[in-house]
Design a protein around this motif. Structure first.
Motif, PDB file in Angstrom:
ATOM      1  N   GLY A  14      75.473  42.242  70.911  1.00 51.03           N
ATOM      2  CA  GLY A  14      74.987  41.898  69.572  1.00 51.03           C
ATOM      3  C   GLY A  14      74.610  43.179  68.847  1.00 51.03           C
ATOM      4  O   GLY A  14      75.133  44.257  69.145  1.00 51.03           O
ATOM      5  N   ASP A  15      73.678  43.081  67.904  1.00 47.47           N
ATOM      6  CA  ASP A  15      73.294  44.268  67.143  1.00 47.47           C
ATOM      7  C   ASP A  15      72.708  45.347  68.062  1.00 47.47           C
ATOM      8  O   ASP A  15      73.041  46.526  67.950  1.00 47.47           O
ATOM      9  N   VAL A  16      71.828  44.926  68.972  1.00 48.57           N
ATOM     10  CA  VAL A  16      71.215  45.897  69.881  1.00 48.57           C
ATOM     11  C   VAL A  16      72.257  46.450  70.860  1.00 48.57           C
ATOM     12  O   VAL A  16      72.346  47.661  71.078  1.00 48.57           O
TER      13      VAL A  16
ATOM     14  N   ASN B 239      67.997  47.200  64.701  1.00 48.05           N
ATOM     15  CA  ASN B 239      68.510  46.737  65.991  1.00 48.05           C
ATOM     16  C   ASN B 239      69.663  47.630  66.469  1.00 48.05           C
ATOM     17  O   ASN B 239      69.816  47.874  67.661  1.00 48.05           O
TER      18      ASN B 239
ATOM     19  N   ASN C 261      68.432  36.860  76.186  1.00 50.65           N
ATOM     20  CA  ASN C 261      68.563  35.662  77.012  1.00 50.65           C
ATOM     21  C   ASN C 261      67.902  35.937  78.367  1.00 50.65           C
ATOM     22  O   ASN C 261      67.506  37.070  78.652  1.00 50.65           O
TER      23      ASN C 261
ATOM     24  N   THR D  30      61.564  40.089  64.913  1.00 47.89           N
ATOM     25  CA  THR D  30      62.718  40.298  65.803  1.00 47.89           C
ATOM     26  C   THR D  30      63.518  39.051  66.134  1.00 47.89           C
ATOM     27  O   THR D  30      63.049  37.925  65.960  1.00 47.89           O
ATOM     28  N   THR D  31      64.752  39.297  66.622  1.00 48.00           N
ATOM     29  CA  THR D  31      65.705  38.242  66.970  1.00 48.00           C
ATOM     30  C   THR D  31      65.069  37.151  67.836  1.00 48.00           C
ATOM     31  O   THR D  31      65.201  35.956  67.557  1.00 48.00           O
ATOM     32  N   THR D  32      64.381  37.584  68.892  1.00 53.46           N
ATOM     33  CA  THR D  32      63.797  36.613  69.829  1.00 53.46           C
ATOM     34  C   THR D  32      62.707  35.782  69.148  1.00 53.46           C
ATOM     35  O   THR D  32      62.648  34.563  69.329  1.00 53.46           O
TER      36      THR D  32
ATOM     37  N   ILE E 281      69.712  37.420  83.402  1.00 50.81           N
ATOM     38  CA  ILE E 281      70.963  38.178  83.271  1.00 50.81           C
ATOM     39  C   ILE E 281      71.246  38.971  84.553  1.00 50.81           C
ATOM     40  O   ILE E 281      72.353  38.965  85.074  1.00 50.81           O
TER      41      ILE E 281
ATOM     42  N   HIS F 276      63.783  41.727  74.013  1.00 50.28           N
ATOM     43  CA  HIS F 276      62.345  41.598  73.721  1.00 50.28           C
ATOM     44  C   HIS F 276      61.505  41.237  74.939  1.00 50.28           C
ATOM     45  O   HIS F 276      60.421  41.760  75.133  1.00 50.28           O
TER      46      HIS F 276
ATOM     47  N   ASN G 125      62.899  51.203  75.596  1.00 47.89           N
ATOM     48  CA  ASN G 125      62.844  52.221  74.538  1.00 47.89           C
ATOM     49  C   ASN G 125      61.410  52.407  74.049  1.00 47.89           C
ATOM     50  O   ASN G 125      61.040  53.481  73.587  1.00 47.89           O
TER      51      ASN G 125
ATOM     52  N   ILE H 258      66.372  46.276  77.202  1.00 49.87           N
ATOM     53  CA  ILE H 258      65.924  46.645  75.860  1.00 49.87           C
ATOM     54  C   ILE H 258      65.741  45.397  74.989  1.00 49.87           C
ATOM     55  O   ILE H 258      65.389  45.474  73.820  1.00 49.87           O
TER      56      ILE H 258
ATOM     57  N   HIS I  86      61.783  53.038  68.085  1.00 54.88           N
ATOM     58  CA  HIS I  86      62.668  53.528  67.025  1.00 54.88           C
ATOM     59  C   HIS I  86      61.949  54.531  66.130  1.00 54.88           C
ATOM     60  O   HIS I  86      60.761  54.402  65.894  1.00 54.88           O
TER      61      HIS I  86
ATOM     62  N   ASN J 277      81.981  38.561  69.791  1.00 51.21           N
ATOM     63  CA  ASN J 277      81.340  39.829  70.147  1.00 51.21           C
ATOM     64  C   ASN J 277      82.148  40.566  71.215  1.00 51.21           C
ATOM     65  O   ASN J 277      82.241  41.792  71.203  1.00 51.21           O
TER      66      ASN J 277
ATOM     67  N   GLU K 202      79.702  39.837  77.756  1.00 52.05           N
ATOM     68  CA  GLU K 202      79.436  38.933  76.627  1.00 52.05           C
ATOM     69  C   GLU K 202      79.796  37.499  76.998  1.00 52.05           C
ATOM     70  O   GLU K 202      80.669  37.257  77.826  1.00 52.05           O
TER      71      GLU K 202
HETATM   72  P1  NAI Z   1      72.026  39.290  69.112  1.00 52.46           P
HETATM   73  O1  NAI Z   1      71.913  37.829  69.132  1.00 52.46           O
HETATM   74  O2  NAI Z   1      72.683  39.990  67.970  1.00 52.46           O
HETATM   75  O3  NAI Z   1      72.773  39.814  70.433  1.00 52.46           O
HETATM   76  C1  NAI Z   1      72.605  39.285  71.708  1.00 52.46           C
HETATM   77  C2  NAI Z   1      74.005  39.138  72.327  1.00 52.46           C
HETATM   78  O4  NAI Z   1      73.876  38.767  73.689  1.00 52.46           O
HETATM   79  C3  NAI Z   1      74.830  38.058  71.634  1.00 52.46           C
HETATM   80  O5  NAI Z   1      76.049  38.592  71.164  1.00 52.46           O
HETATM   81  C4  NAI Z   1      75.031  37.009  72.727  1.00 52.46           C
HETATM   82  O6  NAI Z   1      76.304  36.389  72.642  1.00 52.46           O
HETATM   83  C5  NAI Z   1      74.888  37.842  73.989  1.00 52.46           C
HETATM   84  N1  NAI Z   1      74.506  37.069  75.172  1.00 52.46           N
HETATM   85  C6  NAI Z   1      73.677  35.992  75.265  1.00 52.46           C
HETATM   86  N2  NAI Z   1      73.590  35.562  76.529  1.00 52.46           N
HETATM   87  C7  NAI Z   1      74.371  36.390  77.258  1.00 52.46           C
HETATM   88  C8  NAI Z   1      74.702  36.454  78.636  1.00 52.46           C
HETATM   89  N3  NAI Z   1      74.219  35.560  79.518  1.00 52.46           N
HETATM   90  N4  NAI Z   1      75.540  37.436  79.054  1.00 52.46           N
HETATM   91  C9  NAI Z   1      76.056  38.328  78.166  1.00 52.46           C
HETATM   92  N5  NAI Z   1      75.788  38.310  76.849  1.00 52.46           N
HETATM   93  C10 NAI Z   1      74.960  37.353  76.408  1.00 52.46           C
HETATM   94  O7  NAI Z   1      70.541  39.841  69.298  1.00 52.46           O
HETATM   95  P2  NAI Z   1      70.039  41.344  69.027  1.00 52.46           P
HETATM   96  O8  NAI Z   1      69.551  41.458  67.648  1.00 52.46           O
HETATM   97  O9  NAI Z   1      71.054  42.282  69.548  1.00 52.46           O
HETATM   98  O10 NAI Z   1      68.738  41.376  69.949  1.00 52.46           O
HETATM   99  C11 NAI Z   1      68.802  41.324  71.363  1.00 52.46           C
HETATM  100  C12 NAI Z   1      67.382  41.398  71.942  1.00 52.46           C
HETATM  101  O11 NAI Z   1      66.809  42.667  71.630  1.00 52.46           O
HETATM  102  C13 NAI Z   1      66.429  40.366  71.351  1.00 52.46           C
HETATM  103  O12 NAI Z   1      65.528  39.970  72.375  1.00 52.46           O
HETATM  104  C14 NAI Z   1      65.690  41.148  70.288  1.00 52.46           C
HETATM  105  O13 NAI Z   1      64.461  40.550  69.970  1.00 52.46           O
HETATM  106  C15 NAI Z   1      65.563  42.476  70.954  1.00 52.46           C
HETATM  107  N6  NAI Z   1      65.353  43.655  70.100  1.00 52.46           N
HETATM  108  C16 NAI Z   1      64.813  44.754  70.716  1.00 52.46           C
HETATM  109  C17 NAI Z   1      64.606  45.911  70.021  1.00 52.46           C
HETATM  110  C18 NAI Z   1      63.988  47.071  70.705  1.00 52.46           C
HETATM  111  O14 NAI Z   1      63.581  48.024  70.029  1.00 52.46           O
HETATM  112  N7  NAI Z   1      63.891  47.095  72.010  1.00 52.46           N
HETATM  113  C19 NAI Z   1      64.978  46.040  68.603  1.00 52.46           C
HETATM  114  C20 NAI Z   1      65.595  44.849  68.053  1.00 52.46           C
HETATM  115  C21 NAI Z   1      65.783  43.711  68.797  1.00 52.46           C
END
Ligand code: NAI
Length: 479
Positions: free
Chosen positions: A269-271, A238, A325, A204-206, A328, A348, A393, A346, A400, A295, A290
């Protein structure tokens, strides 16, 4: 321990139910099943002792049995205290040919609703093999990797630092106390594991972010493959995985009508994109926060307002963090929320929402059911917090679904084969899988869905400068 097998799960009598769901999931995971067929004779993971830390769900069960069918030995723990599906864990311990009385499967240390102490105990069991140490790690979020690398670091220094009460999270304190104990009981334990491990594949991203940080500091003791940034992982799991499982979690947790409600999603982001689409699909009015203008512009183009938490929180009925991050949603934000508004994460880790602050705030906690708490503030206002701020989730629903995880986990299996069979080709750095493998994973799933691909003519291929068989895009292409 039973039948010579070490394990700790909730209830082995759930194995039959788990096995039935695993069979259904196999049909929905064509990528993993294709890999089983492709490698049935070769067994490329023979000799691999894989320690896996990843949500112990039905989908993960199919991953584990794929690794085993490719020749690996496996030990497993979940990477989150709430994400285990107890019937899946039981079925994996019992195995396809065992019984609850005589389990013949894989040692699993995972159950739904672990304490932090139990979580880190399970992580240690998963990494502690009888005889030779683990030689591969499969990680989700980086906790298993951190345990080995920090353990090694502290063993080298000969001391585990005392906890810093003001700054260390409860989780980190529990983690340090585990390391302190292991340093006393088995000096050199983690160094031996670090030296034995050929590589880690990270989901995962984190976890990927943590890997790049460790690599930059020179502390990465083995090669790593970033599975998350395979296109068939992060642009599918994601996004489309979340599009399915976010509302599943909200519905199972609260059954509140989503249509018409004002929703605030932090991070696009993707999520975040999957979250926004899923809630908008239910008719919610979606706003996004954001930090990144790219984004943010995407969110606007997709039709969502871009706002700040401060300006929007007082108006939101549902607030979801998906930034990866920390800090928040603060306690002040929570106090500003509407009565009975819903708050969930949602991303990590659980540090997106200040749960420690909420617990210290004097608010009264009324547990509605496991993973659903109403927190009542002194003024009588209350909010509903899902999964104690951990990924909802998986805490409130089942994560998923199989088909999307078949994409992610096919990349995991391919990455494990890469690092296990080609140790000389990788340095102690973070790598991505080559594009032709990404396309291979996609192709299997396109076919499974009945999609019909157009074949390039030789002439066309030359015109756009690619091979008829792919890869079809340059590395810089963004999808
Ligand atoms: P990403 O890096 O694509 O998206 C995160 C977004 O948050 C970025 O666009 C970033 O600019 C923004 N961001 C950062 N700090 C911020 C703030 N203070 N205020 C507003 N926006 C801010 O990462 P992705 O892939 O979307 O993953 C996000 C998290 O979800 C990670 O922790 C990842 O590991 C986790 N994840 C969870 C899943 C699940 O099933 N629950 C599945 C896949 C990922």
């Amino acid at each position: 321990s039973r039948g010579g097998l070490d394990f700790k799960v909730a209830d082995l009598s759930l194995a039959e139910y788990g096995r039935k769901e695993i069979r259904l999931a196999e049909h929905e995971m064509p990528g993993l099943m294709a890999l089983r067929r492709e490698y049935a004779d070769v067994r490329p993971l023979a000799g691999a002792r894989i320690s896996g830390s990843l949500h112990m769900t039905v989908q993960t069960a199919v991953l584990i049995e794929t690794l085993v069918s490719l020749g690996a030995e496996v030990r497993w723990a979940s990477c989150n205290i709430f994400s285990t599906q107890d019937h899946a864990a039981a079925a994996i311990v019992v195995g396809p040919n065992g019984t609850p009385e005589e389990p013949r499967g894989v040692p699993v240390f995972a159950w739904k609703g672990e304490t932090l102490e139990e979580y880190w105990w399970a992580a240690e069991q998963m990494l502690t093999w009888p005889g030779e140490p683990a030689n591969m790690i499969l990680d989700d979020g980086g906790d298993a990797t951190m345990l080995v690398l920090k353990g090694k670091q502290f063993e080298k220094a000969g001391v585990v630092p005392p906890t810093d009460d003001d700054h260390d999270s409860d989780e980190y304190k529990v983690f340090l106390s585990l390391l302190r104990r292991s340093l006393e009981e088995t000096p050199g334990k983690w160094t031996a594991v670090a030296e034995s491990v050929r590589g880690v594949t990270e989901e995962t991203t984190t976890g990927v972010l943590r890997l790049y940080q460790v690599a930059a500091s020179g502390e990465l003791a083995f090669p790593a493959i970033n599975v998350n940034d395979s296109v068939t992982k992060s642009k599918f799991d994601n996004k489309y995985g979340t599009r399915h499982s976010l509302i599943d979690g909200i519905n199972r947790g609260t059954d509140v009508l989503i249509g018409g409600k004002k929703v605030l999603i932090c991070g696009y982001g993707d999520v975040g994109k999957g979250c926004a689409e899923s809630l908008a699909g239910q008719g919610a009015r979606v706003q996004v926060t954001e930090i990144d203008p790219i984004n943010a512009l995407q969110a606007l183009m997709d039709g969502f307002d871009v706002v700040t938490v401060e300006n929007a929180i007082g108006d939101a009925d549902i607030v979801i963090t998906s930034t990866g991050n920390k800090d928040i949603i603060s306690l002040d934000h929570m106090k500003a929320m509407k009565n009975q508004a819903i708050l969930g994460n949602i991303g990590h880790f659980d540090n997106e929402i200040d749960m420690a602050g909420l617990e210290r705030s004097g608010a009264t906690r009324i547990t509605i059911k496991p993973q659903v708490d109403q927190w009542v503030f002194e003024n009588g206002n209350s909010i509903i917090v899902l999964s104690e701020g951990r990924l909802l989730n998986l805490g409130n629903a089942t994560g998923h679904p199989s088909f999307v995880m078949s994409n992610s986990f096919s990349n995991q299996v391919i990455a494990q084969i890469e690092l296990w069979t080609k140790p000389d080709e990788y340095d102690n750095e973070v790598y991505q899988l080559p594009k032709h493998l990404d396309e291979k994973v996609a192709r299997i799933h396109v076919e499974a869905l009945g999609g019909e691909l157009t074949k390039l003519t030789k002439d066309q291929a030359e015109y756009i400068g690619v091979d008829v068989e792919g890869p079809f895009k340059p590395e810089h292409y963004r999808y």
